[in-house]
Design a protein around this motif. Structure first.
Motif, short mmCIF file in Angstrom:
data_model
loop_
_atom_site.label_atom_id
_atom_site.label_comp_id
_atom_site.label_asym_id
_atom_site.label_seq_id
_atom_site.Cartn_x
_atom_site.Cartn_y
_atom_site.Cartn_z
N UNK A 150 -28.26 49.94 -33.77
CA UNK A 150 -29.44 48.63 -33.62
C UNK A 150 -30.52 48.81 -34.17
N UNK A 151 -30.87 47.60 -34.09
CA UNK A 151 -32.57 47.19 -34.40
C UNK A 151 -33.13 46.42 -32.86
N UNK A 152 -33.97 47.11 -32.48
CA UNK A 152 -33.95 46.60 -30.97
C UNK A 152 -35.89 45.64 -31.26
N UNK A 165 -29.32 51.13 -25.99
CA UNK A 165 -28.31 50.34 -25.13
C UNK A 165 -28.35 49.59 -26.48
N UNK A 166 -27.12 49.75 -26.74
CA UNK A 166 -26.34 48.35 -28.21
C UNK A 166 -26.33 47.00 -27.26
N UNK A 208 -21.25 44.58 -19.19
CA UNK A 208 -20.86 44.98 -18.73
C UNK A 208 -19.71 46.01 -19.12
N UNK A 209 -20.06 45.87 -20.94
CA UNK A 209 -19.12 46.29 -22.06
C UNK A 209 -18.32 45.48 -22.25
N UNK A 210 -17.97 44.37 -21.52
CA UNK A 210 -16.68 44.32 -22.10
C UNK A 210 -16.70 43.40 -23.47
#
Length: 563
Positions: free
Chosen positions: A6-8, A150-151, A557-559
């Motif tokens: 991922x790019x932030x 954190x993706x 939330x990871x969903x």
């Protein structure tokens, strides 16, 4: 995405410039030009110049003044030297040494609103009247530092999770037509399958009301909006997001943003959230001006897709053009269009040369102005033409071809639009249609990004002056009219036979278009790119965009979000 890390990032848009004002001495000189115009019988120039002077000075002012001053120069009202001097002094009074974005709601400010709607702008940096101070920058960087690794907060994921929010904010705020293409490109570069038709589907899922009362003449420009935000009265796009929810528009509240929180968390703080806190000249509204807004996708029997900025047309203006027939006035390129549109006698030339047939003129009268038929039906050509112009019954579709991405890099068709806007008579008659790019709007509709473009054999290549089009703007259609049927009072839409009959004309135009292409260095031409409906990106980028923005998105939330 596509297997990459991922790019932030967090985005810091440029601050908003205060619109310039015409210096008193220059204003007096321009008023003298208007008086000289009146003395010489050029009331149209006097009126157009005075109206242009009512606007704040911003980056589009040069072209607006250029059009009316050029007409004045051609009529001998001012000299070439005076013309150049006025433009130079207007430019000096327009721009600010600190840089920034002009106060009008064009592509620059629309991009700010869209990127904020994508969740990619920290509210501390969103709508400022000066470059951000260190404290504001630090707030954005502190949030960024907390998100890294954190993706969920990777740029592509934030963008895809917020794409519906961004489209609805863009619509409600009357955003630039350009962004219909730029948003598609951004999604494709982020690895998500996306096209103009996805924007259209999202736009149609739920009506988006017009919640943006913007004006360049009544103290409601984007600088005024920035002042309202900096004062703490409202919170920019957070306020617009809130008002969309209050008006029943579904928004993705659980989408992540660069604050490290969701919209739901951001909007839980109620201070300064409601648009109702601004009582003096509000720009963001609680109560809609009308139930629809935004940029619509059009289709028709001679093209696949085009876009039109309905939000740029107040309802009375929309009514003047919707469900009307229009004559085509065809130009093979922008340069030809600009030369012609600057001609102060353009409408007289069209009349004298009988560019629109008498039979079709009468048919247009019956369709566009049935209330005038009984009084005008026996008029000769010249008298009927003049009455139709003066009463805005005559409609003209100025078609500017050969400006698509493959043909000429898809330049902005801003200049011809401004020439039309600067002509009080012409703007009440004209709709602009092009395979080039658009930001704003004429008085009539500005229809652009037409696909397929002329160079690729699109229907726009086959049109010619005198053809008839049916402008069904609310129905999101532009149709080529069968001339014989129209003369008999019928609306019949047929184009295939026209394409076949005009193949030799198309070949001649393509030959001229390819010669004109040589004005662009071979290494700078857009080759192996998608069309305007697919973002004008390299084919490899589009082919490798495999993710589904409706499913392949992570929430905090990871969903995965399901739409």
């Amino acid at each position: 995405m596509r297997g990459e890390a991922p790019f932030f990032a967090t985005f810091a848009p440029a601050h908003v410039l205060k619109g310039g004002t015409i210096p008193p001495d220059l204003r007096r000189e321009l008023e003298n030009v208007a008086r000289r115009a009146e003395e010489q019988g050029a009331d149209d120039i006097a009126q157009d110049l005075r109206e242009t002077m009512t606007y704040i000075l911003q980056c589009s002012s040069n072209t607006a003044f250029q059009g009316v001053l050029q007409r004045a120069r051609e009529r001998g009202i001012l000299t070439k030297e005076e013309h150049k001097d006025y433009e130079k002094r207007l430019a000096v009074a327009t721009c600010d040494g600190k840089g920034g974005i002009c106060a009008f709601n064009g592509t620059g400010n629309s991009s700010r609103h869209l990127v904020a709607g994508l969740g990619l702008v920290h509210p501390a940096l969103e709508l400022l009247t000066e470059p951000p101070d260190q404290e504001a920058v630090n707030r954005a960087l502190d949030s960024l530092a907390a998100m890294i690794n954190d993706p969920v907060f990777g740029v592509s994921n934030i963008m895809a999770a917020n794409v519906r929010n961004a489209i609805r904010i863009h619509s409600a705020s009357g955003g630039s037509t350009n962004l219909m293409m730029h948003l598609v490109a951004a999604m494709l570069y982020g690895g998500y399958r996306f096209s103009l038709w996805d924007i259209d589907r999202i736009h149609k899922e739920h009506p988006v009301p017009d919640l943006f009362d913007y004006s360049l003449t009544e103290g409601r420009d984007i600088f005024a909006l920035a002042l309202q935000c900096c004062s703490g009265k409202i919170r920019g796009m957070e306020t617009l997001f809130h008002e969309l929810l209050e008006n029943g528009v579904p928004m993705d509240l659980d989408a992540p943003t660069v604050t490290g929180t969701t919209w739901r968390e951001r909007l839980s703080r109620k201070e300064g959230l409601s648009a109702g806190r601004v009582t003096d000249n509000p720009i963001i509204l609680s109560k809609p001006r009308r139930p629809f807004s935004g940029v619509d996708v059009l289709t028709g029997n001679f093209f696949e897709s085009a876009v039109v900025k309905i939000s740029g047309m107040p309802t009375p203006q929309l009514d003047e053009f919707d469900k009307k027939a229009a004559f085509v006035l065809y130009y093979e390129n922008e340069e030809d269009a600009n030369r012609s549109l600057l001609d102060p006698d353009l409408l007289e030339h069209l009349k004298r040369e009988r560019r629109f047939s008498h039979q079709n003129l009468r048919a247009m009268l019956r369709h566009n102005g049935p209330e005038h038929v009984e009084r005008w039906k026996d008029m000769d050509y010249d008298e009927l033409y003049d009455h139709m112009v003066n009463n805005h019954v005559l409609k003209i579709a100025v078609v500017i071809s050969g400006q698509g991405p493959a043909a000429f890099g898809m330049p902005e068709m801003f200049t011809p639009m401004q020439h039309i806007n600067a002509n009080r008579t012409l703007r009440r008659l004209v709709t602009v249609i092009s395979d080039g790019r658009y930001s704003g709007v004429t008085y009539g509709a500005a229809i652009g990004h037409m696909t397929p473009e002329a160079l690729q054999g699109g229907g726009i290549l086959y049109l010619k002056t005198g053809d008839l089009l049916y402008l069904d703007l609310r129905g999101k259609k532009i149709q080529f009219l069968d001339e014989s049927a129209f003369q008999n009072g019928q609306l019949r839409f047929e184009f295939d036979s026209v394409r076949a009959a005009r193949q030799p004309l198309a070949e001649q135009r393509l030959s001229r278009l390819r010669r004109r292409q040589r004005r662009v260095a071979a290494g700078n031409r857009l080759v192996a790119h998608t069309d305007a409906a697919h973002g004008v990106v390299p084919l490899a980028v589009a082919e490798e965009a495999e993710l589904d923005y409706r499913n392949d998105v992570l929430l905090p939330q990871g969903r995965r979000v399901l739409r």
